[in-house]
Design a protein around this motif. Structure first.
Motif, short mmCIF file in Angstrom:
data_model
loop_
_atom_site.label_atom_id
_atom_site.label_comp_id
_atom_site.label_asym_id
_atom_site.label_seq_id
_atom_site.Cartn_x
_atom_site.Cartn_y
_atom_site.Cartn_z
N THR A 133 50.36 37.95 55.65
CA THR A 133 50.95 37.76 56.98
C THR A 133 50.43 36.50 57.66
OG1 THR A 133 49.19 39.04 58.01
CG2 THR A 133 51.18 40.25 57.33
N GLY A 134 49.41 35.87 57.05
CA GLY A 134 48.77 34.71 57.66
C GLY A 134 47.56 35.08 58.50
N GLN A 135 47.36 36.35 58.73
CA GLN A 135 46.21 36.82 59.50
C GLN A 135 44.95 36.77 58.65
OE1 GLN A 135 46.28 37.78 62.79
NE2 GLN A 135 48.36 36.98 62.68
N PRO A 136 43.80 36.55 59.27
CA PRO A 136 42.57 36.56 58.49
C PRO A 136 42.19 37.97 58.06
CG PRO A 136 42.09 36.24 60.81
CD PRO A 136 43.59 36.23 60.67
N ILE A 137 41.61 38.06 56.90
CA ILE A 137 41.07 39.32 56.42
C ILE A 137 39.70 39.02 55.83
CG2 ILE A 137 42.30 39.13 54.21
CD1 ILE A 137 42.37 42.20 54.13
N MET A 138 38.73 39.81 56.23
CA MET A 138 37.37 39.62 55.74
C MET A 138 37.18 40.40 54.45
SD MET A 138 35.85 37.46 57.59
CE MET A 138 34.22 37.63 56.89
N THR A 139 36.54 39.75 53.51
CA THR A 139 36.21 40.38 52.24
C THR A 139 34.98 39.67 51.70
OG1 THR A 139 37.13 41.12 50.13
CG2 THR A 139 37.84 38.94 50.90
N SER A 140 34.79 39.67 50.41
CA SER A 140 33.63 39.00 49.83
C SER A 140 34.10 37.88 48.91
CB SER A 140 32.77 40.00 49.06
OG SER A 140 33.48 40.46 47.93
N ARG A 141 33.20 36.97 48.60
CA ARG A 141 33.52 35.84 47.71
C ARG A 141 34.03 36.32 46.36
NH1 ARG A 141 35.98 31.71 47.13
NH2 ARG A 141 35.36 31.43 49.27
N PRO A 142 33.40 37.31 45.69
CA PRO A 142 33.94 37.76 44.41
C PRO A 142 35.36 38.30 44.51
CG PRO A 142 31.69 38.51 44.65
CD PRO A 142 32.10 37.95 45.97
N ILE A 143 35.68 39.00 45.59
CA ILE A 143 37.03 39.52 45.73
C ILE A 143 38.02 38.37 45.97
CG2 ILE A 143 38.55 40.96 47.17
CD1 ILE A 143 36.21 42.97 47.37
N VAL A 144 37.61 37.35 46.71
CA VAL A 144 38.46 36.17 46.87
C VAL A 144 38.71 35.51 45.51
CG1 VAL A 144 38.55 33.82 47.84
CG2 VAL A 144 37.86 35.75 49.28
N ASP A 145 37.69 35.46 44.67
CA ASP A 145 37.85 34.90 43.33
C ASP A 145 38.82 35.75 42.50
OD1 ASP A 145 36.06 32.87 44.00
OD2 ASP A 145 34.34 33.92 43.12
N LEU A 146 38.69 37.07 42.59
CA LEU A 146 39.63 37.95 41.88
C LEU A 146 41.06 37.74 42.39
CD1 LEU A 146 37.64 41.28 41.61
CD2 LEU A 146 38.65 40.02 39.70
N LEU A 147 41.21 37.59 43.71
CA LEU A 147 42.53 37.33 44.27
C LEU A 147 43.13 36.05 43.69
CD1 LEU A 147 41.93 38.09 48.06
CD2 LEU A 147 43.39 39.39 46.51
N ALA A 148 42.31 35.01 43.59
CA ALA A 148 42.78 33.73 43.03
C ALA A 148 43.28 33.93 41.61
CB ALA A 148 41.67 32.70 43.09
N PHE A 149 42.51 34.67 40.82
CA PHE A 149 42.93 34.94 39.44
C PHE A 149 44.25 35.72 39.42
CE2 PHE A 149 42.93 38.20 36.06
CZ PHE A 149 43.19 37.37 34.98
N LEU A 150 44.31 36.79 40.19
CA LEU A 150 45.52 37.62 40.18
C LEU A 150 46.74 36.85 40.69
CD1 LEU A 150 43.99 40.99 41.39
CD2 LEU A 150 44.78 40.42 39.07
N GLU A 151 46.57 36.04 41.70
CA GLU A 151 47.69 35.24 42.18
C GLU A 151 48.17 34.26 41.11
OE1 GLU A 151 47.92 33.92 46.44
OE2 GLU A 151 45.81 34.57 46.38
N ASN A 152 47.24 33.71 40.34
CA ASN A 152 47.61 32.74 39.30
C ASN A 152 48.36 33.37 38.13
OD1 ASN A 152 46.68 30.46 40.55
ND2 ASN A 152 44.80 30.31 39.37
N ILE A 153 48.21 34.67 37.90
CA ILE A 153 48.86 35.28 36.75
C ILE A 153 50.17 35.97 37.10
CG2 ILE A 153 46.68 35.53 35.50
CD1 ILE A 153 46.85 38.58 36.15
N GLN A 154 50.63 35.83 38.32
CA GLN A 154 51.89 36.48 38.71
C GLN A 154 53.06 35.89 37.92
OE1 GLN A 154 51.90 39.29 40.96
NE2 GLN A 154 49.86 38.89 40.14
N GLU A 155 53.96 36.78 37.50
CA GLU A 155 55.14 36.36 36.73
C GLU A 155 56.36 36.30 37.61
OE1 GLU A 155 55.12 39.29 33.59
OE2 GLU A 155 53.65 38.15 32.47
#
Length: 132
Positions: A110-132
């Motif tokens: 939504t563009g809103q900030p969400i707090m999480t941790s650095r490892p979860i941000v890294d996992l998000l980056a990986f998962l976003e990159n593998i989307q088909e």
């Protein structure tokens, strides 16, 4: 005392695209913590999948199943335990405690900030990159 504005400011300064380094770190974390159930290729066919009551989802189709938008908030909340999922008589393993500590802001779909941790941000980056 930490200022509550620092995570918000950090989130506003986040780049729109994920970095290759984040995705590489996320891929390593995925292999270590997620592939057993979701499979090496993230298609929901890991070696533990047959033992689960609910089949792990194909993580390569998260955006497609969400009208083309990667569901950042839902993914973060499933990983850190804010949105538990019962799969084999108990919740999906919650990695919030394991990945705890390095508070990092990211942008929800939504563009809103969400707090999480650095490892979860890294996992998000990986998962976003593998989307088909």
């Amino acid at each position: 005392m930490k200022s509550p504005l620092i995570p918000l400011i950090a989130c506003l300064l986040l780049p729109a695209a994920v970095s290759a380094q984040e995705a590489d770190v996320g891929a390593e974390l995925y292999r270590a913590h997620c592939a057993t159930c979701h499979g090496i290729e993230a298609r929901g066919n890991g070696p533990m999948a047959p033992a689960l009551l609910l089949r792990p989802p194909n993580l390569r189709e998260l955006a497609r199943r969400n009208d083309g938008t990667f569901p950042t908030t839902r993914v973060v909340m499933r990983i850190d335990g804010r949105d538990p999922l019962v799969s084999h008589g108990s919740p999906m393993p919650v990695y919030g405690d394991f990945f705890d500590g390095d508070d990092t802001a990211t942008k929800a779909e939504t563009g809103q900030p969400i707090m999480t941790s650095r490892p979860i941000v890294d996992l998000l980056a990986f998962l976003e990159n593998i989307q088909e």
